[in-house]
Write a protein that holds these residues in place. Sequence first.
Motif, PDB file in Angstrom:
ATOM      1  N   ILE A   9       0.868  -1.180   0.000  1.00 53.62           N
ATOM      2  CA  ILE A   9       0.000   0.000   0.000  1.00 53.62           C
ATOM      3  C   ILE A   9       0.901   1.225   0.000  1.00 53.62           C
ATOM      4  N   TRP A  43      -4.714  -1.782  -7.900  1.00 52.47           N
ATOM      5  CA  TRP A  43      -6.101  -1.645  -7.469  1.00 52.47           C
ATOM      6  C   TRP A  43      -6.472  -0.180  -7.300  1.00 52.47           C
ATOM      7  N   ALA A  49      -9.629  -0.216   5.777  1.00 51.97           N
ATOM      8  CA  ALA A  49     -10.636  -0.634   6.765  1.00 51.97           C
ATOM      9  C   ALA A  49     -10.385   0.085   8.084  1.00 51.97           C
ATOM     10  N   TYR A  50      -9.152   0.481   8.334  1.00 51.52           N
ATOM     11  CA  TYR A  50      -8.836   1.261   9.537  1.00 51.52           C
ATOM     12  C   TYR A  50      -7.699   2.186   9.153  1.00 51.52           C
ATOM     13  N   TYR A  60      -3.153   0.587  -3.693  1.00 48.73           N
ATOM     14  CA  TYR A  60      -2.786  -0.832  -3.556  1.00 48.73           C
ATOM     15  C   TYR A  60      -2.123  -1.298  -4.842  1.00 48.73           C
ATOM     16  N   ARG A  87       2.360  -0.185   3.962  1.00 50.47           N
ATOM     17  CA  ARG A  87       2.271  -1.554   4.449  1.00 50.47           C
ATOM     18  C   ARG A  87       2.553  -2.503   3.297  1.00 50.47           C
TER      19      ARG A  87
ATOM     20  N   LYS B  46      -7.304 -11.927  -0.548  1.00 53.88           N
ATOM     21  CA  LYS B  46      -7.507 -10.635  -1.205  1.00 53.88           C
ATOM     22  C   LYS B  46      -8.982 -10.303  -1.386  1.00 53.88           C
ATOM     23  N   ARG B  85      -6.632  -8.543   7.333  1.00 50.83           N
ATOM     24  CA  ARG B  85      -6.638  -7.472   8.346  1.00 50.83           C
ATOM     25  C   ARG B  85      -5.331  -6.703   8.294  1.00 50.83           C
ATOM     26  N   LEU B  87      -3.514  -6.131   5.772  1.00 45.80           N
ATOM     27  CA  LEU B  87      -3.491  -5.246   4.608  1.00 45.80           C
ATOM     28  C   LEU B  87      -4.656  -4.270   4.625  1.00 45.80           C
ATOM     29  N   ALA B  88      -5.329  -4.135   5.776  1.00 43.68           N
ATOM     30  CA  ALA B  88      -6.435  -3.186   5.919  1.00 43.68           C
ATOM     31  C   ALA B  88      -7.540  -3.443   4.922  1.00 43.68           C
ATOM     32  N   LEU B  89      -7.637  -4.690   4.414  1.00 42.76           N
ATOM     33  CA  LEU B  89      -8.798  -5.022   3.590  1.00 42.76           C
ATOM     34  C   LEU B  89      -9.979  -5.340   4.493  1.00 42.76           C
ATOM     35  N   MET B  90      -9.658  -5.770   5.727  1.00 37.90           N
ATOM     36  CA  MET B  90     -10.725  -6.063   6.692  1.00 37.90           C
ATOM     37  C   MET B  90     -10.333  -5.405   8.002  1.00 37.90           C
ATOM     38  N   PRO B  91     -11.321  -4.929   8.788  1.00 36.39           N
ATOM     39  CA  PRO B  91     -10.989  -4.262  10.036  1.00 36.39           C
ATOM     40  C   PRO B  91     -10.658  -5.277  11.129  1.00 36.39           C
TER      41      PRO B  91
END
Lengths: 114, 98
Positions: A9, A43, A49-50, A60, A87, B46, B85, B87-91
């Motif tokens: 990222i 992407w 998400a956070y 991405y 990241r 992913k 998580r 990779l911040a794809l999921m919280p």
Amino acid sequence: MNHYETVFILNPVLSEDQIKEAVKKFESLLSEQGAKFVNKEDWGLKKLAYPIQNKKSGFYHLLEYTVAGEAIDPLEVAFRRDERVMRYLTVKLDKHAIAWAEKRAKKLKANANA
Amino acid sequence: MSKIEEQSKGRKEGEIRYLTPLNIETNTKKKYCRFKRSGIKYVDYKDADFLLNFVNEQGKLLPRRLTGTSLKYQRKVSVAVKRARHLALMPYVADMLK
């Protein structure tokens, strides 16, 4: 020659060419080690998400390649040192994962030009 | 009448008495492992929307007894969710994720 997949990222505040330059830097770093790229994906800007480093979104990029095992450590050091990268995650792909990645790439290409 | 008498005989103070015995039949449909059935061999970290089925509203991993997945694939799912998580794809923590 193992099969790897790296997702990283990039900071959202970067300009377009800084992003290109960053991606090119990692690609050249890998190809110096004799990596053969199987798949590259961008992407684009996605919402996180956070918040990471109190940024809400990030660029991405995905690189799928085959390379000798020794090339991974210097790559990770480069990722860690580069401030533009928020990241990164490098994953070794087993045979099921490789089959899945091929299927996924085909599916993306199919509905890309469909 | 006999049922009421039966219940009134064994009755203790404050016990709720029902006219007819409660038979809540929970229709337990056979749980199956969706990976074995659909032949998926690899859980991709992913695609987050697929992984959302294995996570509850707070973003926590659902146990096997609820999702019915076999142990081998539950481990793959947990690894994939943890990578997503990262990779911040999921919280890590969410409210009303669904």
